[in-house]
Design a protein around this motif. Sequence first.
Motif: not given
Ligand SMILES: NC(=O)c1ccc[n+]([C@@H]2O[C@H](COP(=O)([O-])OP(=O)(O)OC[C@H]3O[C@@H](n4cnc5c(N)ncnc54)[C@H](OP(=O)(O)O)[C@@H]3O)[C@@H](O)[C@H]2O)c1
Length: 232
Positions: A11-13, A27, A30, A32, A53-54, A56-59
Amino acid sequence: MADLAVEAVYSYAGRVATPDRQPIETRVGGFGGVEGLIDYLRDRRITHIIDATHPFAAQISRNVSAAATATSLPLIALTRPPWTPIDGDQWTTATDMADAVKHVETKEKRRIFLAIGRTEISAFRRVPQHHYLLRMVEPPATPPSMPDHTLVIARGPFDEASDRELIQHHEIDLVVSKNSGGAGAYAKIGAARALGLPVLMINRPRLPTRREVSEVDEVIAWLHHTDTERGV
Ligand SMILES: NC(=O)c1ccc[n+]([C@@H]2O[C@H](COP(=O)([O-])OP(=O)(O)OC[C@H]3O[C@@H](n4cnc5c(N)ncnc54)[C@H](OP(=O)(O)O)[C@@H]3O)[C@@H](O)[C@H]2O)c1
């Protein structure tokens, strides 16, 4: 997973327009929130969850933990251990992004390598007096709002020699980094140490307690030792 002939979905964000291809079903986007994720897990008859996941992707990690509890599905997190300072490092630690911004609220103009990805850069709008070197995987949809910045588009992993060159070329005097862990993002930290530069290291967010491992083999062992009746 492909090598193990385990049925799995990656699953990719959806943050990157052209994500790396995977040898298993993929896939994007998000679910939802927790409720949407629970529905997905049930619809797809998922039996095991791997949170890779990363850090820092805490949510998403919080959502996954809540959904695993609600569905009683086994969950494992594959994480990279955080970096720790070694001899020669000059780190200051920030508790989170807001704290990192406070650390650079100085009148003195600095030349900062802001190596924190794309999504949280806007936090540094409050300190527009500095020059920022920004590195992103893809060009942003809207240009970064800092008045004085240089944007470099590049996809890691990076190596220390080229990060040293980048830092020197842009006359950087401070590196700001998330404590992501792993080898691919470490180049800038090693480069800063070699050049005698300070690093402002942002600590990881707090996550729910879950089973956590740092090696893929440990995930595979876990898969083999838990019920795989319906596949993954
Ligand atoms: N945050 C960072 O510092 C960071 C750094 C490098 C790479 N990344 C990468 O960027 C992506 C998202 O990071 P973020 O900081 O936006 O995450 P996040 O704040 O934890 O997630 C925000 C929302 O994005 C959706 N989401 C996140 N990861 C998902 C996944 N693997 N599959 C499906 N939906 C996903 C979810 O939506 P719903 O609530 O609608 O399900 C989640 O609530 C991740 O794949 C992570 O590995 C993040």
